[in-house]
Design an enzyme around this catalytic site. Structure first.
Site, PDB file in Angstrom:
ATOM      1  CB  CYS A 163      10.192  18.210  28.519  1.00  9.76           C
ATOM      2  SG  CYS A 163      10.307  17.945  30.272  1.00  9.76           S
ATOM      3  NE  ARG A 186       8.311  15.382  23.277  1.00  6.55           N
ATOM      4  CZ  ARG A 186       9.390  14.763  22.803  1.00  6.55           C
ATOM      5  NH1 ARG A 186       9.375  14.277  21.589  1.00  6.55           N
ATOM      6  NH2 ARG A 186      10.483  14.646  23.510  1.00  6.55           N
ATOM      7  CD1 TRP A 241       4.961  13.960  31.820  1.00  6.56           C
ATOM      8  CD2 TRP A 241       6.924  13.276  32.654  1.00  6.56           C
ATOM      9  NE1 TRP A 241       4.774  12.722  32.382  1.00  6.56           N
ATOM     10  CE2 TRP A 241       5.960  12.270  32.902  1.00  6.56           C
ATOM     11  CE3 TRP A 241       8.227  13.059  33.088  1.00  6.56           C
ATOM     12  CZ2 TRP A 241       6.252  11.087  33.553  1.00  6.56           C
ATOM     13  CZ3 TRP A 241       8.525  11.869  33.748  1.00  6.56           C
ATOM     14  CH2 TRP A 241       7.535  10.904  33.972  1.00  6.56           C
ATOM     15  CG  ASN A 292      12.893  18.510  26.422  1.00  2.16           C
ATOM     16  OD1 ASN A 292      12.329  19.403  27.038  1.00  2.16           O
ATOM     17  ND2 ASN A 292      12.531  18.113  25.218  1.00  2.16           N
ATOM     18  N   GLY A 293      15.382  16.647  29.743  1.00  2.00           N
ATOM     19  CA  GLY A 293      16.423  15.762  30.250  1.00  2.00           C
ATOM     20  C   GLY A 293      16.615  15.994  31.743  1.00  2.00           C
ATOM     21  CD  GLU A 305       0.274  -3.713  23.795  1.00  4.97           C
ATOM     22  OE1 GLU A 305       1.132  -3.750  24.686  1.00  4.97           O
ATOM     23  OE2 GLU A 305      -0.092  -2.651  23.267  1.00  4.97           O
ATOM     24  CE  LYS A 335      -1.799   0.157  24.511  1.00  9.25           C
ATOM     25  NZ  LYS A 335      -0.526  -0.118  23.904  1.00  9.25           N
ATOM     26  CD  GLU A 380      -0.603   3.180  27.564  1.00  8.85           C
ATOM     27  OE1 GLU A 380      -0.925   2.155  26.925  1.00  8.85           O
ATOM     28  OE2 GLU A 380       0.373   3.877  27.269  1.00  8.85           O
ATOM     29  CG  HIS A 431      -0.190 -22.212  39.952  1.00  4.79           C
ATOM     30  ND1 HIS A 431      -0.036 -23.420  40.590  1.00  4.79           N
ATOM     31  CD2 HIS A 431      -0.297 -22.515  38.633  1.00  4.79           C
ATOM     32  CE1 HIS A 431      -0.028 -24.397  39.709  1.00  4.79           C
ATOM     33  NE2 HIS A 431      -0.182 -23.871  38.509  1.00  4.79           N
ATOM     34  CE  LYS A 446       3.461   7.507  20.912  1.00 10.80           C
ATOM     35  NZ  LYS A 446       2.656   6.277  21.030  1.00 10.80           N
TER      36      LYS A 446
HETATM   37  O1  M6R Z   1       9.005   4.546  22.102  1.00  3.90           O
HETATM   38  P1  M6R Z   1       9.099   3.196  22.731  1.00  3.90           P
HETATM   39  O2  M6R Z   1       8.482   2.128  21.899  1.00  3.90           O
HETATM   40  O3  M6R Z   1      10.487   2.830  23.134  1.00  3.90           O
HETATM   41  O4  M6R Z   1       8.251   3.306  24.057  1.00  3.90           O
HETATM   42  C1  M6R Z   1       8.194   2.267  24.989  1.00  3.90           C
HETATM   43  C2  M6R Z   1       7.036   2.431  25.944  1.00  3.90           C
HETATM   44  O5  M6R Z   1       7.170   3.609  26.667  1.00  3.90           O
HETATM   45  C3  M6R Z   1       5.687   2.444  25.214  1.00  3.90           C
HETATM   46  O6  M6R Z   1       5.535   1.327  24.404  1.00  3.90           O
HETATM   47  C4  M6R Z   1       4.522   2.515  26.214  1.00  3.90           C
HETATM   48  O7  M6R Z   1       4.473   1.345  26.958  1.00  3.90           O
HETATM   49  C5  M6R Z   1       3.220   2.769  25.466  1.00  3.90           C
HETATM   50  N1  M6R Z   1       2.694   4.045  25.860  1.00  3.90           N
HETATM   51  C6  M6R Z   1       2.154   1.795  25.755  1.00  3.90           C
HETATM   52  O8  M6R Z   1       1.010   2.050  25.018  1.00  3.90           O
END
Ligand code: M6R
Length: 609
Positions: free
Chosen positions: A2, A27, A74, A100-101, A482, A486, A489, A505, A604
């Protein structure tokens, strides 16, 4: 997650709120709304869907209002819907609040308030807030909010308006970020700095337990109803850095910003003659350092993947045991850490709830906590003992790119700094290593120039299947994780990463004709082993895309496509190798018509556990 924006001043509030909400779109959200006070009436417009929908609903209306609050939601409690969207109001529609929260005891509070005759219209936890404030309200919004928060359990950044006090915003914060923006005769609340950059760079970061009151005449922050003084910070980010700057997506802009961002991370931290690393922000002296028996790295998502690279680098150079943990798991395994542990928490946003909780747990157990983060004044940066900022500029795309590579840079800097302090490397070896490291940013530029077009073609032709695999050994395995995150995601292709030797395995059963497999081959000491694994995959007719250094002859012979990287020390290869993987994910997502910057279901800044 949010987003909150609040405005009070002499200008029309609605365009400021809408523009601020748009800046917070990155976000992640599913509905949006705003409340303003016009003619001493609280007027609310809110809707499920994008801010553009809200904008259409608002049209030319509410143009007189100079005080209001806006929100992007959100969904956590209750599905995305018009009724669940914020702002929420009290029974009489006189108090409106955004939040938010998570209010953990909302059911208990709802029961208490329902018994007193309050009626609820949404499924949210948030709706208890305006009713609770109404319950305590006696012509003083500040006093009512200050009293109401005493009844709350959970996390909140919340802002209230009330028609009886029309030019006033009152906000409170616990465990969820909220920032005050200081303008000329106008004041703002926002969830993060980017929403304020068009108006001011002067900010105050609210701390847990504080309540703030803004009017066009000024601001005051309170703790337990007692006024307190807080420092104003001037941020260096400018409004342009939070715009697309001619790129189609923020993600592509941020991938291309990596050479610049890395230079920012390195700036002032490497001696001119490359003889050493300066990290004045690291406070442990040599004697304290010698007492450290292990390093524990804790983070989530992409930041966790950066931590894995940190483990390989630190164990190799420092010969210290390094554990890497996913923040949401860390606390619950009764971790073995104490005052002999150096704890690194990595978080781009500096607000990730699980990482913050891990930091607090580590401090409680006596560890020395160093944060690696990108956001000045973030909660994690303020609670850690030391902070190494990555200085990458705002990262807006949900998919983390430049934040990851600058986190790697910070981890390498710290490793080389500790190597010198602990006497783990000879001066000439360290200097040669730093020299190699210093040249990494220009090598990323070389990748853009030599490979971007090729990568786009590969993504468009070969990443059409519903599955993809990433394999590598050692640091290449961590980069594979990673790369696969990517891809899944933003393109929604199911992607898995495996240590190359592990495939047989079990997972080899999934390798069928044409399935794309990304094979990372940057770790020279292991190249023969990796090539054997590639052959096992090729024997099952997969389409293999290899990543190796220019001049490596063996890899192109066993793969279908080869992406060449500029030569470097294997230790730093992850920063180079991840760049093509980011571009592959980006172009695959574009080819599939995905919403690259705001992938479905994701946020985000993940401020709930
Ligand atoms: O703000 P942060 O680095 O703590 O966030 C951690 C993850 O939420 C963040 O890296 C997430 O995995 C990314 N969206 C991946 O691209």
């Amino acid at each position: 997650m949010c987003g909150i924006v609040g405005y009070v001043g002499n200008r029309a509030a609605v365009p400021i709120l809408l523009q601020g909400l748009k800046t917070l779109e990155y976000r992640g959200y599913d509905s949006a709304g705003l409340a303003v006070i016009e003619d001493e009436v609280v007027k609310i417009i809110r809707s499920q869907g994008k801010i553009a929908v809200l904008e259409d609903l608002v049209g030319e209306r509410l143009s007189e209002a100079t005080c209001g609050i806006g929100h992007t939601r959100w969904a956590t409690h209750g599905r995305p819907s018009d009724l669940n969207s914020h702002p929420h109001t009290d029974c009489r529609g006189e108090i409106a609040m955004v939040h938010n929260g998570i209010i953990e005891n909302y059911l208990e509070l709802k029961e208490f308030l329902s018994d007193k005759g309050h009626e609820f219209t949404s499924e949210t936890d948030t709706e208890v807030l305006p009713h609770l404030v109404e319950h305590y309200y006696q012509d003083n919004l500040l006093a009512a909010v200050s009293r109401a928060i005493k009844d709350l359990r959970g996390s909140y950044a919340t802002v209230a308006v009330c028609n009886k006090e029309p030019n006033k915003l009152v906000a409170a914060r616990k465990d969820t970020p909220l920032i005050i923006g200081i303008g000329d005769d106008e004041y703002f609340f926002a969830s993060d700095i980017t929403a304020l950059l068009e108006h001011t760079r002067k900010i105050i970061v609210m701390d847990d337990g504080e309540v703030a009151c803004l009017t066009p005449e000024g601001y005051q922050i309170y703790r337990d109803m007692q006024p307190i003084k807080k420092e104003i910070t001037t941020v260096t980010w400018d409004a342009e850095s939070a715009k697309k700057g001619g790129y189609k997506h923020f993600m592509l802009k941020e991938i291309h910003e990596q050479p610049w961002a890395l230079q920012q991370t390195l700036k002032g931290r490497i001696a001119d003659d490359r003889s050493g690393v300066r990290l004045p922000e690291f406070s442990l002296d040599k004697i304290q350092l010698q007492r450290i028996e292990k390093v524990t790295i804790v983070a989530c998502g992409t930041s966790y993947h950066a931590g894995l690279i940190g483990k390989y680098a630190m164990e190799k150079i420092l010969r210290l045991p390094v554990e890497v943990d996913i923040a949401s798991e860390f606390r619950y395994r009764d971790p073995l850490i104490d005052k002999k542990t150096l704890m690194l928490v990595i978080s781009q946003s500096g607000e990730t709830a699980d990482t913050l909780a891990a930091l607090r747990e580590a401090k409680r157990r006596g560890a020395h906590v160093v944060a690696i983060t990108n956001v000045l004044g973030s909660t994690i940066s303020r609670e850690a003992h030391d902070v190494i900022y990555t200085w990458a500029g705002p990262e807006i795309a949900v998919a983390s790119t430049k934040a990851y590579t600058t986190q790697l840079a910070a981890l390498y800097l710290l490793t080389m700094y500790l190597a010198e302090k602990l006497g783990r490397m000879k001066a000439n070896e360290l200097q040669a290593l730093i020299e190699d490291f210093y040249r990494i940013p220009e090598k990323i530029d070389e990748i853009f120039a030599s490979c971007e077009e090729q990568i786009k073609n590969i993504a468009e032709k070969n990443l059409k299947s519903d599955d993809a695999f990433f394999v590598g050994r050692s640091m290449d395995y961590a980069v594979a994780l990673e790369g696969s995150l990517k891809l899944k995601e933003i393109s929604y292709i199911h992607a898995e990463a495996y240590a190359a030797g592990e495939l047989k395995h079990g997972t080899l059963a999934l390798i069928v004709e044409g399935v794309p497999v990304l094979a990372l081959c940057t770790q020279r000491a292991l190249i023969e082993k990796t090539i054997s694994n590639i052959k096992e995959i090729k024997a099952r007719d997969a389409h293999i895309i290899g990543l190796c250094y220019e001049g490596m002859k063996e890899v192109p012979q066993v793969v279908d496509d080869t992406i060449f990287l500029p030569d470097t020390n294997d230790l730093f290869a992850p920063i180079l190798a991840v760049t093509p993987l980011q571009l592959l994910a980006y172009y695959a997502a574009c080819a599939r018509g995905c919403d690259v910057d705001q992938p479905r279901n994701l946020a985000k800044s993940v401020t709930v556990e």
